[in-house]
Structure formats: C-alpha cells, structure tokens
Scaffold this active site. Structure first.
Site, mmCIF file in Angstrom:
data_model
loop_
_atom_site.group_PDB
_atom_site.id
_atom_site.type_symbol
_atom_site.label_atom_id
_atom_site.label_comp_id
_atom_site.label_asym_id
_atom_site.label_seq_id
_atom_site.Cartn_x
_atom_site.Cartn_y
_atom_site.Cartn_z
ATOM 1 N N LYS A 53 0.830 -1.213 0.000
ATOM 2 C CA LYS A 53 0.000 0.000 0.000
ATOM 3 C C LYS A 53 0.861 1.258 0.000
ATOM 4 O O LYS A 53 0.615 2.193 -0.759
ATOM 5 C CB LYS A 53 -0.961 -0.013 1.194
ATOM 6 C CG LYS A 53 -2.043 -1.078 1.043
ATOM 7 C CD LYS A 53 -2.985 -1.185 2.230
ATOM 8 C CE LYS A 53 -3.986 -2.315 1.977
ATOM 9 N NZ LYS A 53 -5.000 -2.447 3.038
ATOM 10 N N GLN A 97 -5.769 -1.200 9.445
ATOM 11 C CA GLN A 97 -5.593 -2.531 8.871
ATOM 12 C C GLN A 97 -6.170 -3.604 9.794
ATOM 13 O O GLN A 97 -5.916 -3.600 11.006
ATOM 14 C CB GLN A 97 -4.101 -2.783 8.598
ATOM 15 C CG GLN A 97 -3.797 -4.055 7.838
ATOM 16 C CD GLN A 97 -4.183 -3.991 6.353
ATOM 17 O OE1 GLN A 97 -4.500 -2.939 5.813
ATOM 18 N NE2 GLN A 97 -4.170 -5.133 5.702
ATOM 19 N N ASP A 120 -11.604 2.513 2.949
ATOM 20 C CA ASP A 120 -11.828 1.071 2.906
ATOM 21 C C ASP A 120 -13.288 0.749 2.574
ATOM 22 O O ASP A 120 -13.611 -0.389 2.241
ATOM 23 C CB ASP A 120 -11.536 0.441 4.283
ATOM 24 C CG ASP A 120 -10.155 -0.171 4.376
ATOM 25 O OD1 ASP A 120 -9.619 -0.569 3.329
ATOM 26 O OD2 ASP A 120 -9.638 -0.270 5.503
HETATM 27 N N1 L34 Z 1 -8.587 -2.340 6.819
HETATM 28 N N2 L34 Z 1 -7.774 -4.460 6.373
HETATM 29 C C1 L34 Z 1 -8.246 -3.289 5.928
HETATM 30 N N3 L34 Z 1 -8.407 -3.027 4.608
HETATM 31 C C2 L34 Z 1 -8.081 -3.969 3.688
HETATM 32 O O1 L34 Z 1 -8.310 -3.727 2.381
HETATM 33 C C3 L34 Z 1 -7.557 -5.178 4.112
HETATM 34 N N4 L34 Z 1 -7.135 -6.159 3.241
HETATM 35 C C4 L34 Z 1 -7.325 -7.561 3.604
HETATM 36 C C5 L34 Z 1 -6.738 -7.744 5.006
HETATM 37 N N5 L34 Z 1 -7.030 -6.640 5.903
HETATM 38 C C6 L34 Z 1 -7.440 -5.420 5.491
HETATM 39 C C7 L34 Z 1 -6.080 -6.046 2.411
HETATM 40 O O2 L34 Z 1 -5.545 -4.979 2.163
HETATM 41 C C8 L34 Z 1 -6.530 -8.270 2.528
HETATM 42 N N6 L34 Z 1 -5.726 -7.238 1.885
HETATM 43 C C9 L34 Z 1 -4.710 -7.461 0.945
HETATM 44 C C10 L34 Z 1 -3.939 -6.434 0.404
HETATM 45 C C11 L34 Z 1 -2.913 -6.681 -0.491
HETATM 46 C C12 L34 Z 1 -2.641 -7.955 -0.879
HETATM 47 C C13 L34 Z 1 -3.392 -8.996 -0.357
HETATM 48 C C14 L34 Z 1 -4.426 -8.728 0.535
HETATM 49 C C15 L34 Z 1 -1.510 -8.206 -1.819
HETATM 50 O O3 L34 Z 1 -0.824 -7.292 -2.191
HETATM 51 N N7 L34 Z 1 -1.262 -9.486 -2.194
HETATM 52 C C16 L34 Z 1 -0.174 -9.875 -3.058
HETATM 53 C C17 L34 Z 1 0.834 -10.744 -2.306
HETATM 54 C C18 L34 Z 1 1.268 -10.188 -1.007
HETATM 55 C C19 L34 Z 1 2.271 -11.056 -0.260
HETATM 56 O O4 L34 Z 1 3.341 -11.315 -0.844
HETATM 57 O O5 L34 Z 1 1.980 -11.464 0.880
HETATM 58 C C20 L34 Z 1 -0.739 -10.698 -4.216
HETATM 59 O O6 L34 Z 1 -0.107 -10.724 -5.259
HETATM 60 O O7 L34 Z 1 -1.789 -11.314 -4.020
#
Ligand code: L34
Length: 294
Positions: A53, A97, A120
């Site tokens: 982010k 978060q 969000d």
């Molecule tokens: N308040 N909490 C709040 N807002 C959100 O929108 C979230 N979420 C979920 C968990 N808690 C939260 C997220 O941001 C899930 N989530 C989220 C954000 C980014 C990614 C996955 C979930 C992401 O960038 N995933 C990458 C891999 C990341 C890694 O290497 O661990 C992907 O390619 O899927």
C-alpha cells in the site's frame, strides 16, 4: 483456451491512470492526496500488505504515512488515533488494517471513522450507500474484482454468479455489487457459506465463481463447469520446502487442476491482491476530489 487475469499488470495500468490525474493536481499547485494507514502489532501478512500500500502511494504520487502501534494498545487509545485522523485536514483518507488484536472491538473502531475518510468503505454508512446504489466508497477487494471483470470484458448480465464466503469485507458486498444494476452487475447471485448444503452442485452451476473463504485447495476441478470464470480471493500461506522461504502463497482454488477448465482465472499471488491495493488508491483520490468538490 484459458486466459489468466493478470491483476498485477492491471493494477499497474490503474495506478498509471491515477498518477496522470495526480500529476495534473500537482501541476496546478495543489498538494497531492494523502492516505494514512494504521497498523496495530506486527502480523507478517499485514506487514506485507501495508508495504504494498505504501509503495503504491509512492507510485501514484500520493503522500502517505504509516502509523504503527503496539499490539497492547487499548481500545480507547486506538479510538483517539482515529479521532485525530478524522480531524486532520491534511488526511484525505485513512485505513485501520485488519485483523486487530482480540481485545479490540473492530466494529467500534470502524464506526468511529469519518465516513468521508473511510477509503476502505467498511463504515456502515458507506456499506448502506453501496447497498442502495448511491455514491460511496466501495470496499477495496470487491471494487478491484469489479474492475477486473470490466477491463477483461467479462459479461456479468444475466450470469449465474456463485460467491463462497459471506464476510462483511468481501463476500457480502460482492453479492450486492454484482446483483445491482450497472455496467458490471445484473447477475443472479448465490451467496454460499459454511451452512450451504450440496456446495459442489451449486458451484457447478456458476458462470462466474468467486471464492473468498480462505482455505487452500478448497475449490477443486469437479466443482466447476467447463468455461467458468474463476476469481480467487483467498490468500493462504502453505509450507513448501522447495522454496527458500519454506512457504508459498496459494488461493482457495486448486489452480493447476481448475485452470484448464476455466475461460478466465485469477492467479494467487498476482490476482485480486494487487487490485485491492489499486482500488484503495482510487478511493483515496475520490476522497480528495470529494473534499475539493472536483
Ligand atoms: N482495513 N484491512 C483493511 N483493509 C483492507 O483492504 C484489508 N485487506 C485484507 C486484510 N485486511 C485489510 C487487504 O488490504 C486483505 N488485503 C490485501 C492487500 C494486499 C494484498 C493482499 C491482501 C496483496 O498485495 N497481495 C499480493 C501478495 C502479497 C504477499 O506477498 O503477501 C498478491 O499478489 O496477491
């Protein structure tokens, strides 16, 4: 032929579009949008998402700050942080978060966020607006999925959509967005959950299957029909001793077996996750524009 929905690439495209708008804002002499993020404790998954982010804010030209708090913060202290962010005119939007430590009531924290800064889209005010089709911040993950469906030209009107998982942040809002009228929408939605009977029978009827329950290899090839569109929201870390780290990320879907039957499918990583982050950027720009009546 199976087409992979490349969330990583699409998120870069969306972020480039945002950057062009932010460049114009800056050229006109105004300050850029600002996103604040509150991270309680040091959950490794949350740390990784937060890094993505903050990096995305840099890519699109937003200013941002990450407010870190120890996991023993009291609810009153966290509510005071929220209040301060609500009142800070330099902060256009902010997120807290999830998950939060057990001793903190998530609902109370989300309710305390000023809906006009709730990028969000988790506040009941925004959720209610979304449910009624009124202008609001859409929750980032469902919003990202809507953009994927739109940009990949996937028809949703009149289609059978099956969503597995009824959380407030993914399954439930996704079911509302796809059933309402709109460019992406007009689907016949089934929201399946832990009490659903004969799940494979239901998922086999899906033209579009969205899995958001968080169980690795849950969706197997026998649960989908030929030509299905598969959106995999799960992010699960499993042991993998062939990797240097000893683990790897997988979704809810048995990708190797399901992909050959699918017309479109999202990978994990590189699917829905990056689109969640791009959608947060869109919401932050919207919060800024709303504030200045653009
Ligand atoms: N308040 N909490 C709040 N807002 C959100 O929108 C979230 N979420 C979920 C968990 N808690 C939260 C997220 O941001 C899930 N989530 C989220 C954000 C980014 C990614 C996955 C979930 C992401 O960038 N995933 C990458 C891999 C990341 C890694 O290497 O661990 C992907 O390619 O899927």
């Amino acid at each position: 032929m199976t087409q992979i929905i490349d969330g990583k690439e699409l998120s870069q495209t969306v972020k480039q579009e945002i950057k062009e708008k932010v460049d114009l804002i800056k050229e006109s002499g105004k300050r850029p949008p600002h996103l604040s993020a509150v991270l309680v404790g040091n959950n490794p998954a949350s740390e990784a998402y937060m890094r993505n982010k903050v990096r995305s804010c840099e890519q699109v030209g937003f200013s941002s700050d990450l407010i870190r708090k120890e996991s023993d913060i009291t609810q009153a202290e966290l509510l005071a942080v929220v209040k301060q962010l609500n009142e800070d005119d330099q902060v256009d939007g902010f997120i807290v978060q999830l998950p939060l430590p057990d001793h903190i009531d998530d609902e109370a924290v989300l309710l305390a966020i000023d809906p006009s800064k709730d990028v969000d889209g988790f506040h009941p005010y925004n959720f209610g607006c979304m449910a009624q089709g009124l202008d609001s911040f859409l929750p980032a993950t469902p919003y990202g999925i809507m953009i994927m469906l739109e940009r990949y030209g996937i028809e949703t009107s009149g289609k059978n959509v099956v969503i597995i998982g009824r959380s407030n942040i993914v399954g439930t809002p996704m079911s509302l967005l796809l059933s309402r009228k709109g460019k992406v929408g007009n689907s016949t939605v089934t929201l399946a959950h832990s009490r659903t009977k004969n799940l494979p029978e239901i998922t086999r009827r899906a033209d579009i299957l969205i899995s958001a329950l968080g169980k690795p290899f849950f969706v197997t090839a026998d649960m989908v029909k030929e030509g299905v569109v598969v959106i995999d929201v799960g992010i699960n870390r499993i042991d993998d001793l062939t990797r240097k780290s000893g683990s790897r990320l997988v979704g809810d879907v048995d990708f190797e077996k399901v992909a050959p039957k699918a017309s479109f499918i999202t990978p994990v990583p590189g699917g829905v996750g990056p689109m969640t982050v791009a959608s947060l950027m869109l919401n932050t720009l919207k919060a800024y524009n709303n504030k200045y009546d653009v």
